[in-house]
Design a protein around this motif. Structure first.
Motif: not given
Lengths: 670, 91
Positions: A77-103
């Protein structure tokens, strides 16, 4: 040109592997300001662009629950990244996507690295990356960071997103009423001066994020707005409701995004576990089925352990006894040593060891039940009954452990959170038929009820449980009043028992039994032998010996229960050292009474079927062994409770044994 | 999903995550996530036990004689019970 890339993802999503693969040795490690969380940064050149890559701490969400989460969200939010790479474990997509929704809620420019796609493929998980990308509105790039696969495409996508004005990602809806309030609050917050986007602040306020609520509450301009204050109070009054709806909406969103886009190997809608559980945990049939299973276990124990192996073990003990005696006579050993070995050790310890085959079979069958996952069901089916008598369902787990040995049974009560539940569970655990009590039952069953061995053993186990329930109810109404903790048990799936695990479980119990026979019982028998032959000049094993005198002093106590002999009394007395010592002592004192006579034969002459039952009830319930009393003292932190346990259980056992004998006599069974 | 999950746990009387996943028509991993979320928000609590938490089974001298399959227990908290009551009132 240079840009900043933030790497964010769940722990174990392969984020650090990706960071290392991208930056190689070009990285340095420090700490985030004010916290002890490690900060890792590196550099990578992609085309003409120098990328500063910041590896954010692994987190499952971006709330304010931990320092890691706080650091990650603060930088995004405050570090001004130009892009965020959200690394998702493909074997556990459903769980990892919760964090994605917050991004996405933060409005970050996101690229998803769908990592470990090779492992997902191995597990037959198929992922439609295009469908995922379309539904999330962000690029999704399959990668295998450990093999550097997909990194080029990932960097291309990251640079493209960084240079674009903004992702065209979708917005989450939290339901009409929350969406409306969110829009109003966002509008009002725009009047303040913040380091964070006002839409995100509004969402966090409604979600009850304490950190954000404090920031907003401290802003002077907000305090002057009556409209804001009214909305603020309204939100505070329904905080729990908003929080649940918002989190629930995120899971709903994840469900919608992954529906059809992520396919796992087909799992039967109703598993074998579900089908079995519908029968085995049935509201009415569960307990009868449990009782029937245990009955079969005891029948098999007798059929295999006694009929097939029992004779063999008895012959082996007899052979060893004869061999040792002839060996000692050959080397001209003193008579007292021959007598000690034959009438003391072999008669005493041997009487216990003879029952090893039954113990082996019993624990083998119990191990099978436990390893299959059934024992958790047994605890569950007993749950309602337990609760009805004021006990917590989990108490039954410690009772099952007590079937092996009361010492770990008492220790297993540590898994009970409530002090009240725990004290009751500790005090009733010694009523469980531990392995050490089994030889006592077996001697008397062999003497009087050989045709009903399984049923008799089953009855002893059942009686222990029933008395434990009754005492539990009394304690919960008197000494330990209070509400029963309402817990829900999680049932693990059934599985095929593995031979190794079952044998190991059986061996753990049997080796404990044999170790006690070779140490505690040996010591007790040695001591009792000395007491049985002293003072010199009296008939060994007779009533004039010290042992006989001790027995005679105690015997009147047991007269109303029908077994007021000095032999039975010293047997019970020695059982306080260790329960197996009851059989060892009887073996020794009766071997001394009539040379060469088997213990079972001797018992048949001294006891009647009624006094045998009365004696078995007494041994089932009376004072716990010394090791158990020591554990009770340690676990309750008080010698008083150990003393209480010793005395009250003796009282219960004596009263019940007397009732059995007196009522039985009145009914003509004497 | 979370409210339905809590209601399903309450109705079943025991927890079987695969059965709950089938009942709710959600992947098992999402149901497991739901449990974590309900715990985080205080609707559901895990039974932590009184003392075993500090004593890993491997170091316990009686571990070999103890329950081989630890039984996980859950508790619907007062907050969870209030929510269920509200849901029932709302029909």
């Amino acid at each position: 040109m240079s840009i900043t890339i933030a790497l964010v993802g769940n722990p174990n999503s392969g984020k650090t592997t990706l960071f290392n693969a991208l930056t190689g040795s070009n990285q340095h490690v420090g700490n985030w300001p004010g916290v002890t969380v490690e900060r890792k940064e590196g550099q990578v050149r992609h085309g003409n662009t120098v990328c500063r890559v910041v590896d954010l701490p692994g987190a499952y969400s971006l709330g304010a629950f931990s320092e890691d989460e706080m650091v990650a969200r603060e930088f995004i939010l405050t570090g001004n990244p130009d892009v965020v790479i959200n690394v998702i474990d493909a074997t556990n997509v459903e769980r990892n996507l919760y964090l994605t929704t917050q991004l996405l809620e933060m409005g970050a420019k996101v690229v998803i690295a769908l990592n470990m796609v090779d492992e997902a493929k191995e597990r037959e998980i198929s992922i439609d990356e295009k469908a995922l990308a379309r539904r999330l509105g962000v690029p999704v790039i399959p990668t295998v960071a450990s093999r550097r696969n997909g990194l080029e495409q990932l960097m291309n996508a990251a640079l493209a997103v960084a240079s674009a004005p903004r992702n065209g990602h979708v917005r989450l809806s939290y339901g009409e009423s929350i969406d409306d309030k969110l829009a109003k609050l966002t509008n009002l917050l725009k009047a303040g001066r913040w380091d964070y986007p006002s839409g995100w602040l509004a969402l966090k306020v409604m979600e009850g994020d304490e950190y954000v609520r404090k920031i907003v509450a401290d802003e002077q301009s907000m305090q002057r707005s009556k409209e804001f204050l009214r909305l603020w109070d309204e939100i505070a009054a329904n905080e729990d409701y908003y929080q649940l709806e918002i989190v629930d909406s995120r899971y709903r969103f994840v469900g919608e995004v992954t529906q059809d886009a992520v396919r796992r190997p087909a799992v039967a809608v109703e598993t074998a576990t579900d089908k079995l559980d519908r029968i085995l945990t049935h509201k009415y049939w569960g307990i009868p089925i449990f009782a029937a299973i245990m009955f079969v276990v005891f029948q098999l124990t007798f059929a295999i352990g006694q009929d097939f192996l029992g004779e063999w073990m008895a012959s082996a003990v007899e052979y060893i006894g004869e061999f040792l005696e002839s060996l000692l006579l050959t080397v001209n050993a003193p008579q007292w040593l021959v007598d000690f070995t034959g009438n003391g050790i072999i008669a005493g310890v041997g009487a216990v060891v003879e029952f090893v085959p039954l113990i082996v079979i019993l624990y083998l069958l119990m191990g099978l039940l436990e390893d299959s996952g059934y024992m958790a069901r047994a605890a569950y089916v007993m749950d309602n009954t337990m609760r009805a008598v004021g006990l917590q369902g989990k108490t039954f787990i410690s009772m099952i452990v007590g079937f092996g040995c009361n010492v770990p049974g008492v220790m297993a009560t540590r898994t009970l959170e409530s002090k009240k539940d725990r004290m009751i569970a500790i005090l009733i655990n010694p009523f469980m038929s531990c392995g050490a009590k089994i030889p006592i039952y077996l001697v008397f069953i062999a003497a009087f009820f050989p045709a009903y061995g399984g049923a008799a053993l089953f009855a002893m186990y059942a009686l222990g449980i029933i008395v434990a329930f009754i005492m539990g109810k009394i304690f919960s109404k008197t000494l330990f009043k209070g509400e029963v903790s309402h817990f829900i048990m999680e049932l693990p799936p059934y599985r095929m028992p593995t031979l190794g695990t079952v044998l190991r479980s059986m061996w753990d119990n049997v080796s404990g039994f044999l170790t006690r026979a070779g140490t505690t019982i040996f010591a007790v028998v040695s001591l009792l032998w000395v007491l049985a032959v002293l003072p010199g000049g009296v008939e060994p094993y007779g009533p004039e010996s010290i042992l006989g005198q001790i027995g005679l002093a105690i015997a009147p106590i047991f007269k109303p229960a029908g077994f007021g002999t000095w032999q039975a009394s010293v047997g019970l007395f020695s059982g306080i050292a260790a329960k197996e010592a009851v059989v060892a002592t009887l073996g020794m004192v009766y071997a001394g009474v009539e040379e060469g006579m088997e213990l079972v034969m001797s018992i048949r002459e001294v006891f009647t079927p009624l006094t045998a039952v009365s004696f078995m009830v007494m041994t089932l319930l009376y004072t716990p062994c010394a090791a158990t009393l020591g554990t009770i003292r340690k676990e309750t932190g008080s010698g008083k409770w150990a003393l209480f346990s010793a005395l009250y259980s003796f009282g219960v056992a004596w009263a019940l044994a007397v009732v059995v004998f007196q009522v039985g006599s009145l009914l003509g069974f004497a | 999903m979370l409210k339905q999950l809590l209601a399903a746990i309450n109705d079943a009387g025991y927890v079987s995550k695969p059965a709950l996943a089938a009942e709710l028509g959600r992947p098992l991993v999402l149901v497991e996530e739901g449990f974590a979320a309900l715990v985080r928000m205080g609707y559901l609590a895990e039974d932590a036990g009184a003392g075993c938490v500090d004593l890993p089974c491997g170091k316990c001298p009686y571990a070999s004689m103890c329950q081989k399959e630890p039984v996980q227990m859950w508790k619907i908290t007062d907050k969870g019970r209030d929510l269920l009551a509200n849901m029932q009132r709302a029909g």
